[in-house]
Design a protein around this motif. Structure first.
Motif, PDB file in Angstrom:
ATOM      1  N   UNK A 346       0.837  -1.203   0.000  1.00 29.95           N
ATOM      2  CA  UNK A 346       0.000   0.000   0.000  1.00 29.95           C
ATOM      3  C   UNK A 346       0.873   1.255   0.000  1.00 29.95           C
ATOM      4  N   UNK A 347       1.953   1.222   0.746  1.00 25.49           N
ATOM      5  CA  UNK A 347       2.866   2.372   0.753  1.00 25.49           C
ATOM      6  C   UNK A 347       3.381   2.654  -0.656  1.00 25.49           C
ATOM      7  N   UNK A 348       3.741   1.597  -1.382  1.00 27.01           N
ATOM      8  CA  UNK A 348       4.284   1.762  -2.734  1.00 27.01           C
ATOM      9  C   UNK A 348       3.214   2.199  -3.717  1.00 27.01           C
ATOM     10  N   UNK A 349       2.014   1.632  -3.611  1.00 31.95           N
ATOM     11  CA  UNK A 349       0.939   1.969  -4.554  1.00 31.95           C
ATOM     12  C   UNK A 349       0.423   3.397  -4.370  1.00 31.95           C
ATOM     13  N   UNK A 350       0.666   3.977  -3.206  1.00 29.40           N
ATOM     14  CA  UNK A 350       0.211   5.350  -2.968  1.00 29.40           C
ATOM     15  C   UNK A 350       1.345   6.358  -3.120  1.00 29.40           C
ATOM     16  N   UNK A 351       2.530   5.893  -3.507  1.00 35.36           N
ATOM     17  CA  UNK A 351       3.657   6.799  -3.745  1.00 35.36           C
ATOM     18  C   UNK A 351       3.671   7.277  -5.197  1.00 35.36           C
ATOM     19  N   UNK A 352       4.361   8.359  -5.429  1.00 35.91           N
ATOM     20  CA  UNK A 352       4.601   8.802  -6.792  1.00 35.91           C
ATOM     21  C   UNK A 352       3.723   9.942  -7.251  1.00 35.91           C
ATOM     22  N   UNK A 353       2.616  10.191  -6.540  1.00 38.15           N
ATOM     23  CA  UNK A 353       1.697  11.244  -6.985  1.00 38.15           C
ATOM     24  C   UNK A 353       2.375  12.606  -7.026  1.00 38.15           C
ATOM     25  N   UNK A 354       3.108  12.934  -5.968  1.00 38.68           N
ATOM     26  CA  UNK A 354       3.695  14.281  -5.900  1.00 38.68           C
ATOM     27  C   UNK A 354       4.748  14.473  -6.984  1.00 38.68           C
TER      28      UNK A 354
END
Length: 416
Positions: A346-354
């Protein structure tokens, strides 16, 4: 949209309710209350599901839909539906359409097609005109029209001076330049990983060196220009080492890895199944171990499904002539949850947006509801019946996956 989510375990390290089981009240697209128990006094729609977990909405930094030009592979409408049912509330869409997305009018077209959807479409403009690696595209105009990054999908920038100029120019307006990592003069006609498997099967191989050389070149250019670079879908241990060192130097660098490159080795090629023909190719367990270490220590910033629908006519032919690519949205969570712990997944799937100019929406009262709903503990054999995409070219068909996606709540809409 008003909804009451009942008995959900919240997975969000930025929330005071992290790891707690609560009810969530959502009114007009915002989280208005989080508590152990909330009464449904307004008779809102209730969501009560088995072993329900909730996280911030997931993000995918590289998907392809085909439209315009390749609607037989996938449309924007069905692609966004697929993303929603796969748990993604935002996706960055590649420019490999016909025509190539390389102008502000093209960006406007994509955004207009994606209006009023639960999933936010983030268009990536081509880095060069027609993605032919000769002249830069209209980067600034596309940025103003809504492009979140610039990339020639699966095509390397062969001219180093062109990439240098792109990094320098885009730095004037904070543009994110993406450079696909392969040195074509080294890879030649290689279509799979150059190793024992390629030799035994008689398939032309592309060595790790072809990727590592391009990554090293791009990092030298980044250090010289001081720009902002993203290297998509790395696949080798050497690339991880090079990017780790670049981050020690504080270069403005990010990278991603495709989920199938974390899950499958080149040994699956024994049956010549063209669903396993992907670019970059499936590598060895040594590379997978290095990629997973890179995710765990933060060298690799994000994962991607690298979702690429291909029509059956381009896949159901001889391996040498088959097109590269696999769909991956529907299998993304279950495959990644097999490799990493659920917390890390979940941490990885929610990263990258910024990195792609988007805001994170923590699970807190008063925040916009941007949520993914899922059960992390189910196991099942991934089958064609699990595929929502128009194209069915999945490298995970027959694989045992862990975890089921229920849907999303995003953009004041609910998809279950």
């Amino acid at each position: 949209m008003n909804v009451l989510i009942k008995t959900a375990t919240i997975l969000d390290a930025s929330s005071q309710f992290h790891n707690q089981t609560c009810d969530l009240l959502i009114e007009k697209g915002k989280i208005t209350k989080i508590a152990k128990s909330i009464k449904n006094t307004n008779n809102y729609k209730e969501v009560s599901l088995d072993n329900l977990h909730v996280s911030q909405g997931w993000f995918d930094s590289s998907v392809c839909f085909g439209e315009p030009g390749f609607e037989d592979r996938e449309t924007i409408e069905n692609g966004l539906k697929t993303a929603a049912k796969s748990g993604f509330t935002s996706v960055a869409l590649q420019a490999n359409t016909n025509p190539i997305i390389d102008s502000n009018a093209d960006i406007a077209f994509l955004l207009s097609k994606a209006q009023n959807h639960a999933v936010t479409l983030l268009p990536i403009g081509a880095l060069t005109k027609n993605s032919d690696s000769v002249d830069l595209a209209e980067l600034f105009d596309m940025k103003n029209a809504g492009a979140v990054a610039f990339s020639d999908y699966k095509k390397p920038i062969t001219n180093p001076n062109l990439l240098k100029i792109a990094l320098q120019y885009a730095s004037n307006f904070g543009g994110l330049v993406c450079s696909f990592p392969i040195e074509t003069k080294i890879s030649g006609k290689g279509m799979v990983n150059e190793e024992l498997t390629s030799t035994s099967l008689g398939l032309k191989g592309s060595p790790n060196l072809a990727e590592a050389m391009q990554v090293a070149r791009d990092l030298f250019l980044l250090e010289y220009t001081g720009g902002k670079l993203h290297i998509p879908t790395i696949s080798t241990a050497e690339s991880v080492d090079l990017i780790r060192e670049a981050k020690r130097k504080k270069l403005d660098i990010s990278c991603s890895v495709a989920i199938h490159n974390l899950s499958l080795t080149d040994q699956v090629l024994v049956g010549f199944d063209t669903n396993y023909k992907v670019n970059p190719p499936l590598r060895t367990q040594k590379d997978i171990d290095a990629l997973i270490d890179g995710l765990k220590d933060g060298t690799i910033d994000m994962v991607t499904s690298d979702h690429n629908p291909i029509s059956i006519e381009d896949k159901n032919i001889e391996f040498d002539h088959a097109a590269y690519g696999t769909i991956g949205l529907e299998s993304a969570f279950g495959a990644l949850n097999n490799v990493l712990s659920t917390k890390k997944t979940i941490q990885i799937l929610t990263k990258g947006k910024t990195r792609f100019g988007q805001k994170n929406n923590p699970i807190k009262e008063g925040e916009i509801a941007d949520l993914t709903l899922f059960n992390p503990n189910t196991t099942y054999a991934f089958a064609e019946s699990n595929i929502v995409s128009k194209s069915k070219n999945s490298a995970f068909l027959g694989e045992t996956l862990k975890g089921t996606v229920y849907g999303i709540i995003s953009n004041n809409k609910i998809v279950l």
